[in-house]
Write a protein that holds these residues in place. Structure first.
Motif, PDB file in Angstrom:
ATOM      1  N   THR A 113       0.804  -1.231   0.000  1.00  0.00           N
ATOM      2  CA  THR A 113       0.000   0.000   0.000  1.00  0.00           C
ATOM      3  C   THR A 113       0.836   1.280   0.000  1.00  0.00           C
ATOM      4  O   THR A 113       0.593   2.168  -0.828  1.00  0.00           O
ATOM      5  N   PRO A 114       1.817   1.436   0.902  1.00  0.00           N
ATOM      6  CA  PRO A 114       2.533   2.723   0.948  1.00  0.00           C
ATOM      7  C   PRO A 114       3.228   3.046  -0.374  1.00  0.00           C
ATOM      8  O   PRO A 114       3.197   4.185  -0.828  1.00  0.00           O
ATOM      9  N   ILE A 115       3.822   2.035  -1.015  1.00  0.00           N
ATOM     10  CA  ILE A 115       4.541   2.271  -2.277  1.00  0.00           C
ATOM     11  C   ILE A 115       3.564   2.684  -3.370  1.00  0.00           C
ATOM     12  O   ILE A 115       3.769   3.667  -4.082  1.00  0.00           O
ATOM     13  N   LEU A 116       2.463   1.933  -3.468  1.00  0.00           N
ATOM     14  CA  LEU A 116       1.458   2.228  -4.496  1.00  0.00           C
ATOM     15  C   LEU A 116       0.863   3.616  -4.275  1.00  0.00           C
ATOM     16  O   LEU A 116       0.674   4.393  -5.217  1.00  0.00           O
ATOM     17  N   ARG A 117       0.601   3.932  -3.009  1.00  0.00           N
ATOM     18  CA  ARG A 117       0.042   5.257  -2.694  1.00  0.00           C
ATOM     19  C   ARG A 117       1.002   6.363  -3.136  1.00  0.00           C
ATOM     20  O   ARG A 117       0.598   7.342  -3.761  1.00  0.00           O
ATOM     21  N   GLU A 118       2.272   6.152  -2.823  1.00  0.00           N
ATOM     22  CA  GLU A 118       3.264   7.169  -3.173  1.00  0.00           C
ATOM     23  C   GLU A 118       3.342   7.354  -4.694  1.00  0.00           C
ATOM     24  O   GLU A 118       3.361   8.484  -5.188  1.00  0.00           O
ATOM     25  N   GLU A 119       3.340   6.227  -5.402  1.00  0.00           N
ATOM     26  CA  GLU A 119       3.411   6.304  -6.879  1.00  0.00           C
ATOM     27  C   GLU A 119       2.214   7.078  -7.437  1.00  0.00           C
ATOM     28  O   GLU A 119       2.356   7.925  -8.302  1.00  0.00           O
ATOM     29  N   LEU A 120       1.027   6.785  -6.903  1.00  0.00           N
ATOM     30  CA  LEU A 120      -0.176   7.431  -7.425  1.00  0.00           C
ATOM     31  C   LEU A 120      -0.224   8.907  -7.040  1.00  0.00           C
ATOM     32  O   LEU A 120      -0.651   9.754  -7.827  1.00  0.00           O
ATOM     33  N   LEU A 121       0.249   9.213  -5.826  1.00  0.00           N
ATOM     34  CA  LEU A 121       0.269  10.621  -5.409  1.00  0.00           C
ATOM     35  C   LEU A 121       1.243  11.409  -6.282  1.00  0.00           C
ATOM     36  O   LEU A 121       0.984  12.548  -6.651  1.00  0.00           O
ATOM     37  N   ARG A 122       2.361  10.744  -6.597  1.00  0.00           N
ATOM     38  CA  ARG A 122       3.354  11.399  -7.452  1.00  0.00           C
ATOM     39  C   ARG A 122       2.743  11.735  -8.816  1.00  0.00           C
ATOM     40  O   ARG A 122       3.096  12.702  -9.455  1.00  0.00           O
ATOM     41  N   ASN A 123       1.803  10.907  -9.243  1.00  0.00           N
ATOM     42  CA  ASN A 123       1.133  11.152 -10.529  1.00  0.00           C
ATOM     43  C   ASN A 123      -0.099  12.049 -10.372  1.00  0.00           C
ATOM     44  O   ASN A 123      -0.967  12.070 -11.241  1.00  0.00           O
ATOM     45  N   HIS A 124      -0.188  12.722  -9.209  1.00  0.00           N
ATOM     46  CA  HIS A 124      -1.220  13.741  -8.948  1.00  0.00           C
ATOM     47  C   HIS A 124      -2.642  13.204  -8.950  1.00  0.00           C
ATOM     48  O   HIS A 124      -3.560  13.875  -9.398  1.00  0.00           O
ATOM     49  N   HIS A 125      -2.836  11.993  -8.458  1.00  0.00           N
ATOM     50  CA  HIS A 125      -4.215  11.506  -8.357  1.00  0.00           C
ATOM     51  C   HIS A 125      -4.850  12.054  -7.089  1.00  0.00           C
ATOM     52  O   HIS A 125      -4.205  12.158  -6.045  1.00  0.00           O
ATOM     53  N   ASN A 126      -6.114  12.332  -7.205  1.00  0.00           N
ATOM     54  CA  ASN A 126      -6.840  12.946  -6.097  1.00  0.00           C
ATOM     55  C   ASN A 126      -7.387  11.852  -5.167  1.00  0.00           C
ATOM     56  O   ASN A 126      -8.579  11.568  -5.149  1.00  0.00           O
ATOM     57  N   LEU A 127      -6.475  11.233  -4.396  1.00  0.00           N
ATOM     58  CA  LEU A 127      -6.898  10.151  -3.500  1.00  0.00           C
ATOM     59  C   LEU A 127      -7.733  10.751  -2.375  1.00  0.00           C
ATOM     60  O   LEU A 127      -7.341  11.743  -1.774  1.00  0.00           O
ATOM     61  N   VAL A 128      -8.866  10.133  -2.100  1.00  0.00           N
ATOM     62  CA  VAL A 128      -9.740  10.720  -1.081  1.00  0.00           C
ATOM     63  C   VAL A 128      -9.961   9.812   0.123  1.00  0.00           C
ATOM     64  O   VAL A 128     -10.598  10.207   1.084  1.00  0.00           O
ATOM     65  N   THR A 129      -9.452   8.602   0.073  1.00  0.00           N
ATOM     66  CA  THR A 129      -9.647   7.702   1.211  1.00  0.00           C
ATOM     67  C   THR A 129      -8.280   7.219   1.702  1.00  0.00           C
ATOM     68  O   THR A 129      -7.250   7.525   1.093  1.00  0.00           O
ATOM     69  N   SER A 130      -8.281   6.438   2.747  1.00  0.00           N
ATOM     70  CA  SER A 130      -7.019   5.871   3.226  1.00  0.00           C
ATOM     71  C   SER A 130      -6.989   4.362   3.011  1.00  0.00           C
ATOM     72  O   SER A 130      -6.250   3.650   3.680  1.00  0.00           O
ATOM     73  N   THR A 131      -7.828   3.857   2.103  1.00  0.00           N
ATOM     74  CA  THR A 131      -7.847   2.404   1.877  1.00  0.00           C
ATOM     75  C   THR A 131      -6.862   1.988   0.782  1.00  0.00           C
ATOM     76  O   THR A 131      -6.492   2.804  -0.071  1.00  0.00           O
ATOM     77  N   ASP A 132      -6.523   0.728   0.817  1.00  0.00           N
ATOM     78  CA  ASP A 132      -5.724   0.134  -0.260  1.00  0.00           C
ATOM     79  C   ASP A 132      -6.602  -0.068  -1.497  1.00  0.00           C
ATOM     80  O   ASP A 132      -6.136   0.022  -2.632  1.00  0.00           O
ATOM     81  N   SER A 133      -7.898  -0.301  -1.266  1.00  0.00           N
ATOM     82  CA  SER A 133      -8.820  -0.612  -2.366  1.00  0.00           C
ATOM     83  C   SER A 133      -8.900   0.543  -3.357  1.00  0.00           C
ATOM     84  O   SER A 133      -8.934   0.335  -4.574  1.00  0.00           O
ATOM     85  N   GLU A 134      -8.964   1.760  -2.832  1.00  0.00           N
ATOM     86  CA  GLU A 134      -9.053   2.925  -3.713  1.00  0.00           C
ATOM     87  C   GLU A 134      -7.810   3.023  -4.606  1.00  0.00           C
ATOM     88  O   GLU A 134      -7.884   3.490  -5.753  1.00  0.00           O
TER      89      GLU A 134
END
Ligand code: PRP
Ligand code: GLN
Length: 514
Positions: free
Chosen positions: A144-165
């Motif tokens: 989860t932390p790695i995937l989250r970081e990658e997606l945040l780096r690509n400027h995705h508007n993550l709105v939850t704290s789940t792995d599913s999102e």
């Protein structure tokens, strides 16, 4: 104040900032062990929201924190309703009537990554260039932390704290880069490590997929036809009980590393992993899944009775009555009674309406403890030597209270038999087991546990016995909670948050030959 519900049409669950928890949430010591339930149905012309509602109703035991359904009407944005609470609390006729469409995706949540809040409820709705996708996930990612970081780096508007999102955004990212739904799915799944059984709604059809190990279950069913010439309509569910309730016929499991694509044209299958290695969670068979669900070609009722019979042969005892800790201990207790010849009786009555409620009990009720849920039958137990069967001991809190309640009700002896081996390791793949130091068998020997829960004798089913009774290759199961052998490596910091003991646990070979 965060809202308790999210109802929307064509919009994602934005506006609520909830990124405080990026690793597994383990926020309540009394949290029961469950796993999420997922459901999907493609049936133009049918009331798909109602089919999803009933499917989720049957899967309620898998997650009691929140529930949600997304539907996709033809040529219109999807509809979504999700809220904290049980399926029956979250939906009513009026809400279901607003959920129109040709296909539906549903979820009942038991949180493992991300806190238990409305914003984290599923399905996760995410926009893409091909329209929204709605994703329902059972399982847990370990990266989860790695995937989250990658997606945040690509400027995705993550709105939850789940792995599913994150899985939903990884698919959206691939779609937006020009891929089709199926290519995007495969691309995203390859970025995920851990357990995922997914049902994903899109404007064009439903995707069902399992991780390369198929750690969590997912089954395919066919809806009944009004006329034999009608096209086959498909449903997906975590367990076959989710198909039975809507009258769908169980066809087969989605295989580990398989993705199915269900559209108006029917169902197609893609094997997105070259060499899948089945590792179904053995605890699904022992405890989580409903006894009327079919796994490995038989009902879990039959499997659990058989392990109860095995337990009686491995660990007999002199007793007057066999009783079960309801509900999940019942089939094994019946099996124990059959093999031992000791009569089976109900000695504990369960109040089945005590679920996860938002009303906290008073202090005196909390002290009464287990009686909120289980009440002993004094006239059955009085003066009797009791053989008590349960499926598992995790923290040991339930067992100790039950044993005391049985003695208070007049039992002269209590011998406990457990239809699984000692749980020594936490799960990282979709069950929010406590950290290892809270697992009673991780720190205590069987004799010490017996002393702590105050039984006259205690035995567990052997690991080899449990696996032999599955009648399949033992290598096809994840039994990490009993062995510490994790099929998908668990990286830091997840590992050190829950695997706290350095104790030398027996090797797999030693366990197998015990
Ligand atoms: O050792 P502990 O941490 O106390 O937990 C173990 C208990 O929890 C489960 O039952 P649950 O209360 O979920 O009821 P069920 O059998 O009806 O599912 C399980 O069947 C054990 O009875
Ligand atoms: N128990 C589960 O399958 C949980 C799914 C997902 N990891 C969540 O926390 O929402």
């Amino acid at each position: 104040m965060l809202p308790n519900s999210l109802s929307q049409t064509g919009a994602s669950a934005a506006d609520f900032d909830d990124l405080e928890s990026q690793v597994t949430s383990c926020d309540r010591p009394d949290k029961p062990e469950e796993a999420c339930g997922v459901f999907g149905v493609y049936a133009p012309g049918e009331d798909v929201a109602k089919l999803a509602y009933f499917g989720l109703y049957a899967l309620q035991h898998r997650g009691q924190e929140s529930a949600g359904i997304a539907t996709f009407p033809k040529d219109h944005p999807p509809c979504l309703h999700k809220e904290m609470g049980l399926v029956s609390q979250v939906f009513n006729e009026t809400i279901l009537n607003t959920l129109v469409g040709e296909l539906a995706v549903g979820h009942t949540r038991y949180s493992t990554t991300g806190t238990s809040r409305a914003v984290n409820a599923q399905p996760a709705l995410v926009p893409t260039r091909l329209g929204h996708l709605a994703l329902a996930h059972n399982g847990n990612l370990v990266n989860t932390p790695i995937l989250r970081e990658e997606l945040l780096r690509n400027h995705h508007n993550l709105v939850t704290s789940t792995d599913s999102e994150l899985i939903a955004f990884a698919i959206a990212e691939a779609v937006d880069s020009g891929k089709t739904w199926l290519e995007a799915g495969i691309h995203a799944f390859n970025r995920c490590q851990g357990a995922f059984s997914l049902v994903i709604g899109t404007p064009d059809g439903i995707i069902g997929a399992r991780d390369p190990n198929g750690i969590r279950p997912l089954v395919i069913g066919a809806l009944p036809k009004a006329n034999s010439s009608d096209p086959t309509r498909y449903a997906l569910a975590s367990e076959t009980c989710g198909l039975d309730i809507i009258g769908a016929e169980y066809l087969r499991d989605v295989e580990p590393g398989e993705m199915v694509w269900i559209t108006n044209e029917g169902m197609t299958s893609y094997h997105w992993v070259p060499q899948p290695q089945p590792k179904l969670c053995i605890f699904e068979m022992i405890y989580f899944a409903r006894p009327d669900s079919v796994m490995q070609n038989e009902s879990l009722y039959t499997y659990r009775m058989r392990i109860g019979r095995r337990l009686a042969l491995e660990s007999p005892a002199d007793a007057d009555l066999v009783i079960a800790v309801p509900d999940s201990g019942i089939p094994a207790a019946i099996g124990f009674s059959q093999a031992s010849g000791i009569p089976y009786a109900e000695g504990l009555i369960k109040n089945r309406y005590v679920g996860r409620t938002f009303i906290q009990p008073t202090q005196s009720m909390r002290e009464a403890g287990i009686r909120m849920k289980l009440n002993p039958l004094r006239d059955v137990l009085q003066g009797k030597r009791i053989l008590l069967v349960d499926d598992s001991i995790v923290r040991g809190t339930t067992s100790r209270k039950i044993v005391k309640a049985l003695r208070d009700a007049g039992a002269t002896e209590v011998h406990m038999r457990i239809s699984s081996p000692p749980v020594t390791h936490p799960c990282f793949y979709g069950i929010d087991t406590d950290s290892q130091d809270h697992l009673i068998a991780a720190t205590k020997s069987v004799e010490e546990i017996a002393a702590q829960i105050e039984v006259d004798s205690l035995s567990y089913l052997s690991w080899a016995g449990m696996l032999e009774e599955t009648r399949d290759d033992p290598a096809n199961f994840c039994s990490a909670c009993f062995t510490g052998q994790y099929p998908v490596p668990v990286p830091e910091p997840l590992k050190s948050a829950k695997l706290l003991l350095e104790k030398n646990f027996p090797s797999l070979e030693a366990i197998a030959s015990a």
